[in-house]
Design a protein around this motif. Structure first.
Motif, mmCIF file in Angstrom:
data_model
loop_
_atom_site.group_PDB
_atom_site.id
_atom_site.type_symbol
_atom_site.label_atom_id
_atom_site.label_comp_id
_atom_site.label_asym_id
_atom_site.label_seq_id
_atom_site.Cartn_x
_atom_site.Cartn_y
_atom_site.Cartn_z
ATOM 1 N N ALA A 264 0.823 -1.214 0.000
ATOM 2 C CA ALA A 264 0.000 0.000 0.000
ATOM 3 C C ALA A 264 0.854 1.260 0.000
ATOM 4 O O ALA A 264 0.412 2.307 -0.462
ATOM 5 C CB ALA A 264 -0.928 0.008 1.209
ATOM 6 N N THR A 265 2.079 1.166 0.521
ATOM 7 C CA THR A 265 2.972 2.318 0.545
ATOM 8 C C THR A 265 3.160 2.894 -0.853
ATOM 9 O O THR A 265 3.175 4.109 -1.051
ATOM 10 C CB THR A 265 4.337 1.924 1.133
ATOM 11 N N ILE A 266 3.255 2.013 -1.827
ATOM 12 C CA ILE A 266 3.365 2.480 -3.215
ATOM 13 C C ILE A 266 1.975 2.670 -3.808
ATOM 14 O O ILE A 266 1.679 3.683 -4.435
ATOM 15 C CB ILE A 266 4.169 1.478 -4.066
ATOM 16 N N GLY A 267 1.104 1.697 -3.578
ATOM 17 C CA GLY A 267 -0.182 1.701 -4.251
ATOM 18 C C GLY A 267 -1.031 2.921 -3.990
ATOM 19 O O GLY A 267 -1.597 3.495 -4.914
ATOM 20 N N VAL A 268 -1.150 3.336 -2.734
ATOM 21 C CA VAL A 268 -2.032 4.450 -2.410
ATOM 22 C C VAL A 268 -1.377 5.802 -2.647
ATOM 23 O O VAL A 268 -2.034 6.829 -2.674
ATOM 24 C CB VAL A 268 -2.520 4.349 -0.949
ATOM 25 N N SER A 269 -0.065 5.833 -2.816
ATOM 26 C CA SER A 269 0.649 7.111 -2.859
ATOM 27 C C SER A 269 1.366 7.357 -4.173
ATOM 28 O O SER A 269 2.316 8.125 -4.215
ATOM 29 C CB SER A 269 1.657 7.162 -1.708
ATOM 30 N N VAL A 270 0.889 6.715 -5.236
ATOM 31 C CA VAL A 270 1.584 6.872 -6.509
ATOM 32 C C VAL A 270 1.601 8.326 -6.969
ATOM 33 O O VAL A 270 2.591 8.802 -7.538
ATOM 34 C CB VAL A 270 0.951 5.965 -7.585
ATOM 35 N N ALA A 271 0.506 9.049 -6.689
ATOM 36 C CA ALA A 271 0.473 10.459 -7.089
ATOM 37 C C ALA A 271 1.532 11.265 -6.352
ATOM 38 O O ALA A 271 2.139 12.186 -6.920
ATOM 39 C CB ALA A 271 -0.910 11.051 -6.820
ATOM 40 N N GLN A 272 1.793 10.916 -5.076
ATOM 41 C CA GLN A 272 2.805 11.639 -4.313
ATOM 42 C C GLN A 272 4.217 11.305 -4.789
ATOM 43 O O GLN A 272 5.087 12.173 -4.838
ATOM 44 C CB GLN A 272 2.660 11.304 -2.824
ATOM 45 N N ILE A 273 4.434 10.045 -5.142
ATOM 46 C CA ILE A 273 5.728 9.669 -5.698
ATOM 47 C C ILE A 273 5.961 10.409 -7.010
ATOM 48 O O ILE A 273 7.047 10.938 -7.272
ATOM 49 C CB ILE A 273 5.806 8.144 -5.892
ATOM 50 N N SER A 274 4.927 10.460 -7.837
ATOM 51 C CA SER A 274 5.024 11.198 -9.099
ATOM 52 C C SER A 274 5.309 12.664 -8.846
ATOM 53 O O SER A 274 6.101 13.291 -9.558
ATOM 54 C CB SER A 274 3.722 11.044 -9.896
ATOM 55 N N LEU A 275 4.664 13.214 -7.818
ATOM 56 C CA LEU A 275 4.867 14.620 -7.489
ATOM 57 C C LEU A 275 6.309 14.873 -7.066
ATOM 58 O O LEU A 275 6.914 15.889 -7.441
ATOM 59 C CB LEU A 275 3.910 15.036 -6.368
ATOM 60 N N LEU A 276 6.889 13.946 -6.309
ATOM 61 C CA LEU A 276 8.277 14.095 -5.883
ATOM 62 C C LEU A 276 9.219 14.027 -7.081
ATOM 63 O O LEU A 276 10.153 14.829 -7.205
ATOM 64 C CB LEU A 276 8.634 13.007 -4.872
ATOM 65 N N ILE A 277 8.977 13.071 -7.966
ATOM 66 C CA ILE A 277 9.810 12.974 -9.168
ATOM 67 C C ILE A 277 9.638 14.221 -10.029
ATOM 68 O O ILE A 277 10.600 14.741 -10.609
ATOM 69 C CB ILE A 277 9.460 11.698 -9.958
ATOM 70 N N ASN A 278 8.406 14.720 -10.099
ATOM 71 C CA ASN A 278 8.166 15.945 -10.859
ATOM 72 C C ASN A 278 8.896 17.131 -10.261
ATOM 73 O O ASN A 278 9.344 18.040 -10.979
ATOM 74 C CB ASN A 278 6.666 16.238 -10.915
ATOM 75 N N PRO B 17 -4.348 -2.901 -6.625
ATOM 76 C CA PRO B 17 -4.081 -1.479 -6.893
ATOM 77 C C PRO B 17 -2.602 -1.157 -6.954
ATOM 78 O O PRO B 17 -2.208 -0.182 -7.609
ATOM 79 C CB PRO B 17 -4.765 -0.753 -5.721
ATOM 80 N N LEU B 18 -1.755 -1.961 -6.295
ATOM 81 C CA LEU B 18 -0.315 -1.741 -6.393
ATOM 82 C C LEU B 18 0.161 -1.918 -7.828
ATOM 83 O O LEU B 18 0.935 -1.104 -8.349
ATOM 84 C CB LEU B 18 0.421 -2.708 -5.464
ATOM 85 N N ARG B 19 -0.304 -2.985 -8.474
ATOM 86 C CA ARG B 19 0.104 -3.216 -9.863
ATOM 87 C C ARG B 19 -0.328 -2.058 -10.756
ATOM 88 O O ARG B 19 0.441 -1.581 -11.601
ATOM 89 C CB ARG B 19 -0.496 -4.520 -10.378
ATOM 90 N N PHE B 20 -1.558 -1.600 -10.557
ATOM 91 C CA PHE B 20 -2.053 -0.497 -11.371
ATOM 92 C C PHE B 20 -1.285 0.789 -11.074
ATOM 93 O O PHE B 20 -1.035 1.606 -11.973
ATOM 94 C CB PHE B 20 -3.544 -0.286 -11.112
ATOM 95 N N ALA B 21 -0.918 0.988 -9.815
ATOM 96 C CA ALA B 21 -0.182 2.192 -9.432
ATOM 97 C C ALA B 21 1.196 2.222 -10.078
ATOM 98 O O ALA B 21 1.667 3.276 -10.519
ATOM 99 C CB ALA B 21 -0.053 2.262 -7.913
ATOM 100 N N ILE B 22 1.844 1.074 -10.135
ATOM 101 C CA ILE B 22 3.170 1.012 -10.761
ATOM 102 C C ILE B 22 3.065 1.329 -12.249
ATOM 103 O O ILE B 22 3.897 2.064 -12.812
ATOM 104 C CB ILE B 22 3.801 -0.372 -10.528
ATOM 105 N N ILE B 23 2.029 0.788 -12.903
ATOM 106 C CA ILE B 23 1.814 1.105 -14.320
ATOM 107 C C ILE B 23 1.631 2.606 -14.507
ATOM 108 O O ILE B 23 2.210 3.226 -15.415
ATOM 109 C CB ILE B 23 0.588 0.338 -14.857
ATOM 110 N N SER B 24 0.844 3.219 -13.631
ATOM 111 C CA SER B 24 0.585 4.659 -13.722
ATOM 112 C C SER B 24 1.845 5.466 -13.462
ATOM 113 O O SER B 24 2.075 6.500 -14.104
ATOM 114 C CB SER B 24 -0.505 5.062 -12.725
#
Length: 514
Positions: free
Chosen positions: A236-250, A383-390
């Motif tokens: 869930a650490t990755i799955g629920v927070s993919v937008a935040q990880i993307s924001l950090l990379i951005n 949702p983790l798999r989908f989050a990684i794809i996103s």
């Protein structure tokens, strides 16, 4: 429990928080503009904020609430309290260690997340200093996330929803009253963040005591409930927070763009958080405990009906917000931020990011509704798999939009929104494939009526807003009056059209699960 009433309670509290947050951003724009100091603070605040959403409000809440709901429904109050004690103790110890490590290793974190700052020693040093002040915020918010999870499970939504108000009040007070006491005035914002974290934790303590769940120290690594939560938290650490990880990379991408890019994105993000928080976060908050209880009781039909209600209500309110943000990007930005150090060029750059964000607003909000449907079933891996794809798609779009198409910071905003839309589509597909959700009849007619109302609203705004450049040249008073009129016209045209097409507020009233 009436879910629509609960949604109204959370949304009203969130609205208050967002208004104060917007006031905070207006104040920051007026005092500090969009330059080195605001870029440094935004990076400094984003790091602990990211970790908060990753480990506390994000992955932790989605793993903790379904397990706690199960304990509340099927076990004794003492067993539920023991679980809270042991989870709070372990969470506190882990986050305290992360906080200490973060403060010590701040320079390495800044190199990793905003490497472009290394070319500007003064900017880099300021970012490191501000980050060390704000980093303990993650500890306070981890404890707040635990308290909010408990209170929401006991159907006490108002205190958790009100809590973010205290952060904004603290930061506004610090900016107004404290900036003259620091050699670098922006340090006041960092200390306002720290104090805000303390206040948010303090307000939770009496509420936890009232429901009999105030935690006590109980370090127990092998408690079965704790182990189940940890097992769910890992993916869930990755799955629920993919937008935040993307924001950090951005942020790392934006650190290489012209000075001000991070600030323009931050101001646009603040506007986007209005509908995102009032709808996505609020709906996700009330749906997760109810869906968890329905899943525990095996009531599949009601589970599906409740999720259908959430999706329809989200689209009903999100789509006009997205359209309004897109068309009124310049009027909104100029009215709210064009004061003091925030000039007309900053308005145009921020509005570009706001338009890009609006494209994916519906996707961002739908993810917050669809993902809890999986977490309530204690299914984190899908949702983790989908989050990684996103996440991969986000970075591919970053390369395309920023470097190939030259969209600069607006390309970063666009990639987040489109990736969230992709994530929402995958989550919806996953629920249907697992036979966990069956849409109720009438969706084509529902969407068709929404499309008609949106067209009417869009035409009204398009012809009434005038030329975009006019908004950067008129006085603030004229902007406020004109924008208020446009917003009233938009709301009336949209909801009157829906009413004429047969929509009624009572259609969306829904009871919850006790």
């Amino acid at each position: 429990m009436n879910l629509l009433k609960a949604l109204a309670t959370i949304s009203s509290m969130t609205f208050l928080s967002r208004v104060l947050g917007l006031g905070r951003e207006i104040l920051i724009a007026n005092v500090f503009g969009a330059g080195m100091m605001t870029d440094a603070f935004n990076v400094a605040f984003r790091l602990p904020n990211l970790l908060r959403r990753l480990f506390a409000e994000g992955a932790f809440s989605q793993a903790f609430v379904p397990i706690l709901s199960e304990y509340k429904s099927k076990r004794s109050p003492d067993e539920a309290h023991t679980l809270v004690n042991r989870v709070a103790t372990l969470l506190g110890v882990i986050v305290m260690l992360v906080t200490v490590a973060g403060v010590i290793g701040t320079p390495l974190l800044i190199y990793a997340t905003a490497g472009g700052f290394s070319a500007h020693p003064e900017k880099f040093a300021l970012t490191v200093e501000l980050t060390r002040i704000t980093f303990p915020y993650i500890f306070f918010m981890a404890m707040v996330a635990l308290a909010s999870g408990v209170l929401n499970t006991w159907n006490h939504f108002s205190i958790p929803a009100f809590t973010p108000v205290l952060l904004n009040v603290s930061m506004i007070a610090a900016a107004l009253l404290g900036r003259d006491y620091f050699a670098t005035p922006v340090e006041a914002l960092a200390w306002g963040t720290f104090i805000g974290g303390v206040l948010q934790l303090a307000i939770q303590i009496p509420a936890m005591a009232r429901v009999g769940m105030l935690p006590r120290f109980d370090l127990h690594f092998r408690d079965p409930g704790v182990m189940r939560i940890l097992k769910l938290m890992a993916p869930a650490t990755i799955g629920v927070s993919v937008a935040q990880i993307s924001l950090l990379i951005n942020t790392a991408f934006a650190s290489w763009l012209p000075t001000g890019s991070i600030s323009w994105l931050s101001y646009a993000d603040r506007l986007m958080e209005f509908p995102s928080g009032m709808l996505g976060v609020a709906l996700g908050t009330i749906l997760l405990p109810s869906l968890s209880k329905l899943n525990s009781s095996g009531n599949k039909a009601e589970f599906s009906a409740m999720l259908d209600w959430g999706l329809r209500l989200a689209l009903l309110l999100t789509l006009p917000a997205a359209l309004g943000m897109c068309i009124l990007a310049v009027p909104l930005t100029s009215t709210l931020f064009q004061h003091g150090a925030f000039a007309a060029p900053d308005v145009l750059q921020t509005s570009r990011a706001l338009v890009a964000y609006s494209v994916g607003l519906a996707g961002i909000i739908l993810v917050k509704i669809l993902a809890p449907a999986f977490y309530s079933r204690q299914d984190i891996r899908t949702p983790l798999r989908f989050a990684i794809i996103s996440l991969v798609a986000t970075q591919a779009m970053n390369a395309l939009f920023v470097w190939q198409l030259g969209l600069a910071h607006a390309g970063l905003a666009l990639s987040i929104g489109l990736a969230a839309t992709l994530n929402a589509g995958l989550l919806y597909y996953g629920l249907r494939r697992k036979d966990a959700f069956t849409p109720r009849a009438g969706w084509p007619v529902f969407l068709g009526k929404l499309a008609i109302a949106l067209c009417v609203m869009g035409l009204v705004l398009w012809f009434a807003m005038g030329q975009a450049t006019t908004w950067t040249q008129i006085t603030t008073a004229k902007r406020v009056i004109w924008l208020a009129g446009l917003m009233v016209a938009a709301a009336l045209s949209y909801f009157v059209t829906l009413f004429a097409l047969g929509f009624r507020p009572a259609d969306f009233k829904r009871g919850g699960v006790h």
